[in-house]
Design a protein around this motif. Structure first.
Motif, PDB file in Angstrom:
ATOM      1  N   THR A 190     -20.146  99.078   5.232  1.00  0.00           N
ATOM      2  CA  THR A 190     -19.620  99.754   4.043  1.00  0.00           C
ATOM      3  C   THR A 190     -20.650 100.613   3.332  1.00  0.00           C
ATOM      4  OG1 THR A 190     -20.200  97.904   2.583  1.00  0.00           O
ATOM      5  CG2 THR A 190     -17.995  97.864   3.593  1.00  0.00           C
ATOM      6  N   GLY A 191     -21.937 100.332   3.548  1.00  0.00           N
ATOM      7  CA  GLY A 191     -22.976 101.078   2.853  1.00  0.00           C
ATOM      8  C   GLY A 191     -23.189 100.658   1.417  1.00  0.00           C
ATOM      9  N   VAL A 192     -22.618  99.509   1.019  1.00  0.00           N
ATOM     10  CA  VAL A 192     -22.779  99.028  -0.351  1.00  0.00           C
ATOM     11  C   VAL A 192     -23.198  97.554  -0.334  1.00  0.00           C
ATOM     12  CG1 VAL A 192     -21.131 100.677  -1.304  1.00  0.00           C
ATOM     13  CG2 VAL A 192     -20.329  98.407  -0.619  1.00  0.00           C
ATOM     14  N   SER A 193     -23.721  97.091  -1.457  1.00  0.00           N
ATOM     15  CA  SER A 193     -24.272  95.745  -1.563  1.00  0.00           C
ATOM     16  C   SER A 193     -23.169  94.690  -1.592  1.00  0.00           C
ATOM     17  CB  SER A 193     -25.129  95.633  -2.821  1.00  0.00           C
ATOM     18  OG  SER A 193     -24.328  95.866  -3.974  1.00  0.00           O
TER      19      SER A 193
ATOM     20  N   GLY B 210      -9.219  84.229   5.051  1.00  0.00           N
ATOM     21  CA  GLY B 210      -8.686  84.944   3.892  1.00  0.00           C
ATOM     22  C   GLY B 210      -9.684  85.836   3.187  1.00  0.00           C
ATOM     23  N   THR B 211     -10.950  85.809   3.584  1.00  0.00           N
ATOM     24  CA  THR B 211     -11.973  86.632   2.937  1.00  0.00           C
ATOM     25  C   THR B 211     -12.158  87.927   3.730  1.00  0.00           C
ATOM     26  OG1 THR B 211     -13.138  84.646   2.221  1.00  0.00           O
ATOM     27  CG2 THR B 211     -14.357  86.713   2.150  1.00  0.00           C
ATOM     28  N   THR B 212     -12.215  89.045   3.056  1.00  0.00           N
ATOM     29  CA  THR B 212     -12.465  90.304   3.747  1.00  0.00           C
ATOM     30  C   THR B 212     -13.110  91.292   2.787  1.00  0.00           C
ATOM     31  OG1 THR B 212     -11.505  91.985   5.202  1.00  0.00           O
ATOM     32  CG2 THR B 212     -10.224  91.370   3.249  1.00  0.00           C
ATOM     33  N   ILE B 213     -13.466  92.451   3.306  1.00  0.00           N
ATOM     34  CA  ILE B 213     -14.158  93.476   2.531  1.00  0.00           C
ATOM     35  C   ILE B 213     -13.191  94.167   1.574  1.00  0.00           C
ATOM     36  CG2 ILE B 213     -15.293  95.721   2.755  1.00  0.00           C
ATOM     37  CD1 ILE B 213     -16.424  94.784   5.389  1.00  0.00           C
ATOM     38  N   ASN B 214     -13.711  94.513   0.413  1.00  0.00           N
ATOM     39  CA  ASN B 214     -12.977  95.358  -0.513  1.00  0.00           C
ATOM     40  C   ASN B 214     -12.726  96.704   0.173  1.00  0.00           C
ATOM     41  OD1 ASN B 214     -12.211  97.127  -2.591  1.00  0.00           O
ATOM     42  ND2 ASN B 214     -13.365  95.982  -4.115  1.00  0.00           N
ATOM     43  N   GLU B 215     -11.485  97.040   0.404  1.00  0.00           N
ATOM     44  CA  GLU B 215     -11.138  98.175   1.270  1.00  0.00           C
ATOM     45  C   GLU B 215     -11.266  99.534   0.600  1.00  0.00           C
ATOM     46  OE1 GLU B 215      -7.341  97.414   2.986  1.00  0.00           O
ATOM     47  OE2 GLU B 215      -8.002  95.625   4.076  1.00  0.00           O
ATOM     48  N   GLU B 216     -11.713  99.582  -0.654  1.00  0.00           N
ATOM     49  CA  GLU B 216     -11.825 100.882  -1.308  1.00  0.00           C
ATOM     50  C   GLU B 216     -13.070 101.652  -0.870  1.00  0.00           C
ATOM     51  OE1 GLU B 216     -13.472 100.920  -5.549  1.00  0.00           O
ATOM     52  OE2 GLU B 216     -12.644  98.890  -5.405  1.00  0.00           O
ATOM     53  N   TYR B 217     -13.970 101.001  -0.119  1.00  0.00           N
ATOM     54  CA  TYR B 217     -15.214 101.664   0.267  1.00  0.00           C
ATOM     55  C   TYR B 217     -15.084 102.251   1.668  1.00  0.00           C
ATOM     56  CZ  TYR B 217     -16.762  99.421  -3.907  1.00  0.00           C
ATOM     57  OH  TYR B 217     -16.851  99.048  -5.221  1.00  0.00           O
ATOM     58  N   PRO B 218     -15.465 103.522   1.859  1.00  0.00           N
ATOM     59  CA  PRO B 218     -15.290 104.189   3.157  1.00  0.00           C
ATOM     60  C   PRO B 218     -16.271 103.672   4.193  1.00  0.00           C
ATOM     61  CG  PRO B 218     -16.435 105.629   1.618  1.00  0.00           C
ATOM     62  CD  PRO B 218     -16.049 104.408   0.840  1.00  0.00           C
ATOM     63  N   CYS B 219     -15.767 103.023   5.214  1.00  0.00           N
ATOM     64  CA  CYS B 219     -16.626 102.459   6.263  1.00  0.00           C
ATOM     65  C   CYS B 219     -17.034 103.562   7.242  1.00  0.00           C
ATOM     66  CB  CYS B 219     -15.889 101.347   6.995  1.00  0.00           C
ATOM     67  SG  CYS B 219     -15.461  99.950   5.925  1.00  0.00           S
ATOM     68  N   TYR B 220     -18.292 103.542   7.656  1.00  0.00           N
ATOM     69  CA  TYR B 220     -18.805 104.647   8.476  1.00  0.00           C
ATOM     70  C   TYR B 220     -18.059 104.829   9.789  1.00  0.00           C
ATOM     71  CZ  TYR B 220     -21.461 101.475  11.535  1.00  0.00           C
ATOM     72  OH  TYR B 220     -21.811 100.504  12.433  1.00  0.00           O
ATOM     73  N   PRO B 221     -17.585 103.764  10.479  1.00  0.00           N
ATOM     74  CA  PRO B 221     -16.876 104.027  11.743  1.00  0.00           C
ATOM     75  C   PRO B 221     -15.610 104.861  11.540  1.00  0.00           C
ATOM     76  CG  PRO B 221     -16.732 101.700  11.130  1.00  0.00           C
ATOM     77  CD  PRO B 221     -17.741 102.324  10.250  1.00  0.00           C
ATOM     78  N   GLN B 222     -14.926 104.665  10.416  1.00  0.00           N
ATOM     79  CA  GLN B 222     -13.745 105.468  10.134  1.00  0.00           C
ATOM     80  C   GLN B 222     -14.123 106.928   9.902  1.00  0.00           C
ATOM     81  OE1 GLN B 222     -12.690 103.033   6.818  1.00  0.00           O
ATOM     82  NE2 GLN B 222     -11.182 101.824   7.962  1.00  0.00           N
ATOM     83  N   LEU B 223     -15.234 107.143   9.187  1.00  0.00           N
ATOM     84  CA  LEU B 223     -15.685 108.511   8.935  1.00  0.00           C
ATOM     85  C   LEU B 223     -16.108 109.204  10.225  1.00  0.00           C
ATOM     86  CD1 LEU B 223     -17.775 107.923   5.668  1.00  0.00           C
ATOM     87  CD2 LEU B 223     -15.413 108.757   5.872  1.00  0.00           C
ATOM     88  N   LEU B 224     -16.785 108.484  11.110  1.00  0.00           N
ATOM     89  CA  LEU B 224     -17.188 109.066  12.391  1.00  0.00           C
ATOM     90  C   LEU B 224     -15.965 109.391  13.245  1.00  0.00           C
ATOM     91  CD1 LEU B 224     -20.284 106.894  13.428  1.00  0.00           C
ATOM     92  CD2 LEU B 224     -20.261 109.084  12.249  1.00  0.00           C
TER      93      LEU B 224
END
Length: 489
Positions: A70-73, A86-100
């Motif tokens: 995610t590029g964030v802390s 049930g735990t996962t990443i906050n999806e509001e942050y742009p993940c680099y694989p999606q951008l690539l």
């Protein structure tokens, strides 16, 4: 940066990122270890750049890996402890694989994920190998074993150390062929992906991630590597011998007791290190196979290579084995080697972070770096090092129990806030092994006050919540046995 019309023309457009799990920086020859054989990583460092002060944002698997993607802390992306149901990443942050992928890249990941949902939901091609240990019963691995006529994994094919019924199993000998191991299998799948993506280059550039599960304990490795290093050649880390936890947080003494090291002899401590080194060499051999695949495909000059680890490991340092609520260099200062980023220096003392990976990847692809990314592209370090960061901040939220820590690492000092426990201050110039806590030392009052104020300001600016002030829950501890280098036990 778009892919070049001809291989070798212009800066690299492809990316290979190799990530190990729980690897000490000093386990690599390029970082000064003159016993461990790591010729492939040493060669990579000789051709590129070795970062001496690279840090994980937190020394625990899932949060660190979520920060990479995610590029964030961890405080920002929301995964603060190892992934549970049930735990996962906050999806509001742009993940680099999606951008690539949006930029037209093939994007693949082989190996350890440990970030909740299937990797494909983050933009990766590849299987989902869940958990923190090798998933020995995964359908893909079992199919690989059956296809090659290898015996499937079971406790019957492992000779465990120090014994199968030990409370804290260190590792063991996998008696199957090297090619049957999960570590070899990860490299094999990575090579297959490089070959597949290489066939589509230069029309389609690629990102390949290869994530090994080792050298995380337990160290189940082939006999050749298990017996490769003689414990008699091993020197215990200075902190393994001298640590007494005086004026240290209570949790550190408790953690020592939980590792069961107290019940092992110093010879066994040395054997643990020797096995760990064998695992490191095993992985280095697989790294060599992967780098050879780049060369065979003719894309090595068009591929930026980055090698790192999600965090380090104690391996007896500070009388601990793995990681935990101790913010020492052993687990926060990670190996970090790059090639093809345009950095001229063979080594650098510039502070790098795993948070720099995502912005570096998208920068290599010519994608605008999202403003929310907390790291910086390492490509800028090659021509703008005077404007680089002068400190590192890290955090920890707990492993098997909640425990809040925040760390500020500057050029000379390290300051650690421990919620409800003793704070820590280390003068790394005078005390590189972090044995003497200078908090409350009259000589360091001004330093402590300055670092406390600076860290508090950084945390407020980041929106990091106030650390809880609950009283520490651990009871007073009984006297402990502290082995020394001369005590063979």
């Amino acid at each position: 940066m778009s892919p070049s019309d001809e291989p070798g023309d212009g800066p690299p457009s492809n990316i290979l990122c190799i990530v190990t799990d729980q690897q000490r920086q000093d386990s690599i020859g390029a970082y000064g270890n003159d016993i461990v054989e790591t010729p492939n990583l040493d060669a990579l460092a000789a051709e590129g750049t070795r970062f001496d002060r690279a840090y994980t944002p937190t020394a625990i698997c899932s949060p660190a890996r979520a920060s990479i993607v995610t590029g964030v802390s961890p405080t920002t992306h929301g995964v603060t402890r190892n992934i549970r149901s049930g735990t996962t990443i906050n999806e509001e942050y742009p993940c680099y694989p999606q951008l690539l992928r949006e930029e037209g890249y093939n994007v693949g990941l082989d190996g350890k994920w440990h970030v909740g949902k299937h990797p494909r939901e983050f933009g990766f091609d590849g299987e989902h190998y869940p958990g923190f240990m090798h998933p020995m019963e995964h359908d893909d691995y079992v199919s690989y074993l059956d296809e090659h006529g290898f015996e499937r994994w079971s406790e019957d094919v492992v000779d465990q150390y120090p014994s199968a019924d030990a409370e804290y199993v260190i590792g063991g000998i996998d008696e199957r062929p090297v090619d049957a191991s999960f570590t070899y299998f990860i490299a094999e799948r990575t090579i297959e992906r490089i070959e597949s993506y290489g066939d589509e280059y230069p029309q389609t550039p690629f990102y390949v991630g290869s994530h090994f599960f080792g050298p995380h304990r337990p160290y189940f490795i082939p006999e050749r590597y298990f017996e490769m290093y003689d414990p008699e050649d091993v020197h215990l880390p200075e902190s393994a011998v001298k640590e007494r936890f005086e004026n240290k947080p209570t949790v550190q003494r408790q953690r020592y007791r939980k590792t069961d090291l107290e019940n092992l002899s110093v010879r066994q401590w040395r054997k643990i290190i020797a096995i760990y080194w064998g695992y490191v060499t095993f992985i280095d051999d697989q790294v060599g196979r992967i780098l050879d695949a780049l060369e065979r495909e003719g894309v090595d000059q068009d591929t930026a290579v980055l090698f790192t680890a999600d965090h380090g490991s104690f391996v007896t340092a500070h009388k601990n084995l793995d990681k935990g609520p101790l913010m020492y260099e052993d687990i926060y200062n990670v190996p970090f080697i790059t090639r093809g980023l345009g950095i001229d220096d063979e080594s650098t003392s510039a502070f790098a972070s795993l948070l720099d990976l995502a912005p570096t990847f998208v920068d290599l692809a010519g994608v605008d770096i999202p403003d929310v990314y907390e790291g910086r592209s390492l490509l800028t370090l090659g021509h703008d090092s005077d404007d680089w960061r002068d400190h590192i901040v890290a955090e920890f939220h707990g492993l098997n129990f909640p425990y809040e820590q925040r760390m500020l690492r500057t050029d000379r000092y390290k300051y650690v806030m421990n919620a409800g426990d003793t704070s820590e201050l280390y003068d790394l110039d005078r005390d590189p092994n972090e044995l003497t806590n200078r908090c409350s030392d009259p000589e360091y009052v001004a330093v402590e006050d300055h670092l406390n104020a600076k860290l508090s300001e950084i945390l407020r600016d980041r929106g990091d919540p106030e650390l809880p002030e609950d009283e520490w829950l651990y009871p007073a501890l009984t006297p402990m046995y502290y082995p020394t280098a001369d005590d063979e036990g």
